[in-house]
Scaffold this active site. Structure first.
Site, short mmCIF file in Angstrom:
data_model
loop_
_atom_site.label_atom_id
_atom_site.label_comp_id
_atom_site.label_asym_id
_atom_site.label_seq_id
_atom_site.Cartn_x
_atom_site.Cartn_y
_atom_site.Cartn_z
CB CYS A 132 13.72 5.45 -34.44
SG CYS A 132 14.41 5.74 -36.08
CB CYS A 135 12.14 7.81 -36.76
SG CYS A 135 12.73 6.21 -37.31
CG ASP A 136 10.40 9.71 -33.72
OD1 ASP A 136 9.71 9.92 -34.73
OD2 ASP A 136 10.33 8.67 -33.05
#
Length: 307
Positions: A132, A135-136
């Site tokens: 992701c 997300c990261d």
């Protein structure tokens, strides 16, 4: 076991649904599934969930579970194997250990990223290996990252990562991409992106203390040659698979297996059955979005039961 609302799944959507359903005195039962806590339990730092500047994924899910239990939800570690509708609009769900009778069902069983299946990939999940970018990605500011895949997801993630990384390498096992033409055009015009054609990752290398990715070994899909490339992170972007196999034939799904819901609601094709989180969201796939749809599902279920 009997309940007004059975919630299948224990990620952000399931626990949020449980909190709202419990506060509405619906006395919900949450069946955790094969991965209690969902995908966030394999995430390390979470820095984009409102209210937490930084929190470990497993800790965030433990807080959600405690919150749900505190307001009255019953949480059972079990996995649903099949579901059917009984006469009188009641439902019966069959688990490994218990059978569950309910007046309504909220499906929040989530989705799973498709992985390459490498042992080294599993070893560094959460420590440089991710599925992701949104997300990261921010953890890789001014670093070098690799993205694996050739479809829309891979191209989108590669372009997104250029906001943070100084260089992005897109590794694809073929000599052309499957992504939409307009996405490919954007990719090819981005100076930060290098495409490595006809190669696949053979191994991910890294250090133990602190645990982190340092390089990857890629092998040609056309010949026997292999090479090691230094990278700080690897993003696997070969798609997601919703955990909906149990519900095939029970509710309508799209061609990819995601449960279809009525626009602006969590209503499925079957009255009394609602879907929240990544089982019906293939676009955003964020914990905060899943939590929001979990709330919606609980409110939709409450309204259904009142009527």
């Amino acid at each position: 076991m009997h309940t007004k609302v059975l919630i299948i799944g224990s990620g952000a959507a399931g626990y949020s649904a449980a909190i709202y359903a419990a506060r509405a005195n619906l006395e919900p039962i949450v069946v955790t599934g094969m991965q209690p806590g969902g995908q966030l339990t394999i995430t390390t730092d979470v820095e984009n969930y409102p209210g937490f500047i930084s929190i470990q994924g497993p800790e965030l899910m433990e807080q959600m579970r405690l919150h749900a239990e505190k307001v009255g939800a019953k949480i059972v570690d079990d996995e649903i194997k099949s579901v059917k509708q009984l006469d009188g609009c009641k439902f019966k769900s069959y688990g490994n250990y218990n059978d569950y009778h309910s007046d309504a069902i909220i499906i929040a069983s989530g989705a799973q990223a498709r992985w390459l299946g490498l042992e080294s990939e599993k070893k560094f999940q959460g420590y440089g290996v991710s599925a992701c970018a949104t997300c990261d990605g921010a953890f890789f500011r001014n670093k070098v990252v690799a993205v694996v895949g050739g479809g829309n997801t891979a191209v989108e993630e590669a372009i997104f990562l250029t906001r943070f990384a100084k260089k992005v390498m897109l590794i694809h096992r073929r000599d052309k991409l499957r992504a939409e033409k307009i996405m490919q055009d954007r990719l090819f015009k981005n100076d930060k992106i290098e495409i490595i054609w006809d190669h696949a990752i053979e191994e991910i290398l890294g250090e133990e203390n602190p645990k982190r990715v340092t390089s990857i070994v890629i092998k040609s899909t056309k010949e026997e040659s292999a090479q090691e490339i230094k990278v700080d992170g690897v993003f696997i972007a070969i798609g997601h698979a919703p955990n909906t196999g149990v519900f095939k034939g029970f509710v309508e799904m799209d061609e990819q297996g995601y449960i279809t819901t009525k626009s602006g609601t969590t209503l499925t094709s079957r009255s009394g059955v609602f879907a929240a989180g990544d089982v019906q969201d293939k676009i955003y796939r964020q914990a905060v979005v899943a939590a929001g749809t979990g709330c919606m599902a609980a409110l939709d279920a409450e309204k259904f039961l009142e009527e």
